[in-house]
Design an enzyme around this catalytic site. Structure first.
Site, PDB file in Angstrom:
ATOM      1  N   LYS A  44      45.073  96.812 -31.541  1.00  0.00           N
ATOM      2  CA  LYS A  44      45.496  98.008 -30.806  1.00  0.00           C
ATOM      3  C   LYS A  44      44.718  98.138 -29.488  1.00  0.00           C
ATOM      4  O   LYS A  44      44.876  99.087 -28.746  1.00  0.00           O
ATOM      5  CB  LYS A  44      45.251  99.271 -31.641  1.00  0.00           C
ATOM      6  CG  LYS A  44      46.152  99.396 -32.851  1.00  0.00           C
ATOM      7  CD  LYS A  44      46.184 100.799 -33.488  1.00  0.00           C
ATOM      8  CE  LYS A  44      45.015 101.376 -34.056  1.00  0.00           C
ATOM      9  NZ  LYS A  44      45.145 102.560 -34.892  1.00  0.00           N
ATOM     10  N   LYS A  46      41.549  98.683 -29.411  1.00  0.00           N
ATOM     11  CA  LYS A  46      40.529  99.727 -29.598  1.00  0.00           C
ATOM     12  C   LYS A  46      39.288  99.100 -30.235  1.00  0.00           C
ATOM     13  O   LYS A  46      39.409  98.319 -31.167  1.00  0.00           O
ATOM     14  CB  LYS A  46      41.047 100.802 -30.570  1.00  0.00           C
ATOM     15  CG  LYS A  46      41.996 101.821 -29.959  1.00  0.00           C
ATOM     16  CD  LYS A  46      42.205 102.988 -30.951  1.00  0.00           C
ATOM     17  CE  LYS A  46      42.895 104.144 -30.282  1.00  0.00           C
ATOM     18  NZ  LYS A  46      43.003 105.325 -31.162  1.00  0.00           N
TER      19      LYS A  46
HETATM   20  N1  C2G Z   1      45.267 113.514 -33.262  1.00  0.00           N
HETATM   21  C1  C2G Z   1      45.594 114.842 -32.997  1.00  0.00           C
HETATM   22  N2  C2G Z   1      44.905 115.521 -32.052  1.00  0.00           N
HETATM   23  C2  C2G Z   1      43.891 114.929 -31.368  1.00  0.00           C
HETATM   24  C3  C2G Z   1      43.544 113.596 -31.648  1.00  0.00           C
HETATM   25  C4  C2G Z   1      44.245 112.893 -32.609  1.00  0.00           C
HETATM   26  O1  C2G Z   1      46.529 115.404 -33.615  1.00  0.00           O
HETATM   27  N3  C2G Z   1      43.220 115.664 -30.425  1.00  0.00           N
HETATM   28  C5  C2G Z   1      46.036 112.808 -34.294  1.00  0.00           C
HETATM   29  C6  C2G Z   1      46.778 111.593 -33.745  1.00  0.00           C
HETATM   30  O2  C2G Z   1      48.011 111.982 -33.144  1.00  0.00           O
HETATM   31  C7  C2G Z   1      46.988 110.767 -35.014  1.00  0.00           C
HETATM   32  C8  C2G Z   1      45.729 111.097 -35.828  1.00  0.00           C
HETATM   33  O3  C2G Z   1      45.157 112.312 -35.278  1.00  0.00           O
HETATM   34  O4  C2G Z   1      48.134 111.230 -35.718  1.00  0.00           O
HETATM   35  C9  C2G Z   1      44.699 109.988 -35.768  1.00  0.00           C
HETATM   36  O5  C2G Z   1      44.388 109.773 -34.404  1.00  0.00           O
HETATM   37  P1  C2G Z   1      43.786 108.322 -33.982  1.00  0.00           P
HETATM   38  O6  C2G Z   1      42.663 108.008 -34.887  1.00  0.00           O
HETATM   39  O7  C2G Z   1      43.594 108.329 -32.504  1.00  0.00           O
HETATM   40  O8  C2G Z   1      45.006 107.383 -34.378  1.00  0.00           O
HETATM   41  P2  C2G Z   1      45.623 106.191 -33.485  1.00  0.00           P
HETATM   42  O9  C2G Z   1      44.534 105.353 -32.965  1.00  0.00           O
HETATM   43  O10 C2G Z   1      46.598 106.818 -32.580  1.00  0.00           O
HETATM   44  O11 C2G Z   1      46.337 105.272 -34.598  1.00  0.00           O
HETATM   45  O12 C2G Z   1      49.981 103.069 -36.690  1.00  0.00           O
HETATM   46  C10 C2G Z   1      49.569 104.262 -36.044  1.00  0.00           C
HETATM   47  C11 C2G Z   1      48.156 104.119 -35.518  1.00  0.00           C
HETATM   48  O13 C2G Z   1      47.276 103.653 -36.510  1.00  0.00           O
HETATM   49  C12 C2G Z   1      47.672 105.470 -34.970  1.00  0.00           C
END
Ligand code: C2G
Length: 129
Positions: A44, A46
């Site tokens: 990803k 990351k």
């Molecule tokens: N999230 C949120 N508000 C934020 C930050 C994150 O609602 N201020 C939500 C994201 O939209 C996601 C969840 O928290 O639904 C986890 O966020 P991340 O760890 O950043 O997930 P991400 O890296 O986007 O991975 O296959 C899908 C991916 O694995 C998603």
């Protein structure tokens, strides 16, 4: 029993993550969270501060979470939805539309993100101290 699933990295666990999990659980009775492995996060683009085993332990300790599984590929979602008889797939709306292919298998819900917080922001703020 209504099963909900969501996916994420959950690095440097913060209130945005908690709000998402709380609201995801409110959509059903049983919440599964697929936490991205370190290897998958590299795909990803990351790099996590917290290693995957610790991120999984932290998410597992959240009261709204019933089961934690690893997320190791972009392509596991349909299999997961079938394997766990998932009724609702939930993600924050930064992903809006990206997982609509799952509508053939379950309800797809995108929830508004929590404003003003993100892992990236935390890294930048801590990095500048
Ligand atoms: N999230 C949120 N508000 C934020 C930050 C994150 O609602 N201020 C939500 C994201 O939209 C996601 C969840 O928290 O639904 C986890 O966020 P991340 O760890 O950043 O997930 P991400 O890296 O986007 O991975 O296959 C899908 C991916 O694995 C998603």
């Amino acid at each position: 029993m209504k099963t909900v699933i969501t996916y994420g990295t959950y690095d440097l666990f913060h209130i945005g993550h908690l709000n998402l999990l709380k609201r995801a659980k409110a959509l059903g009775d049983y919440l599964i969270v697929a936490v991205s492995s370190d290897d998958f996060n590299k795909q990803k683009g990351k790099v996590c501060e917290i290693k995957d085993t610790d991120r999984m332990e932290i998410v597992k300790a959240i009261r709204y979470v019933d089961k934690v599984i690893p997320e190791t590929s972009w392509d596991q979602k349909i299999d997961d939805v079938k394997k766990y008889n998932v009724d609702v797939f939930v993600m924050g709306d930064d992903w809006k539309g990206k997982f609509d292919f799952l509508k053939d298998y379950c309800e797809v819900v995108y929830l508004p993100r929590t404003e003003g917080i993100s892992t990236t922001m935390l890294k930048e703020e801590i990095g500048n101290k």
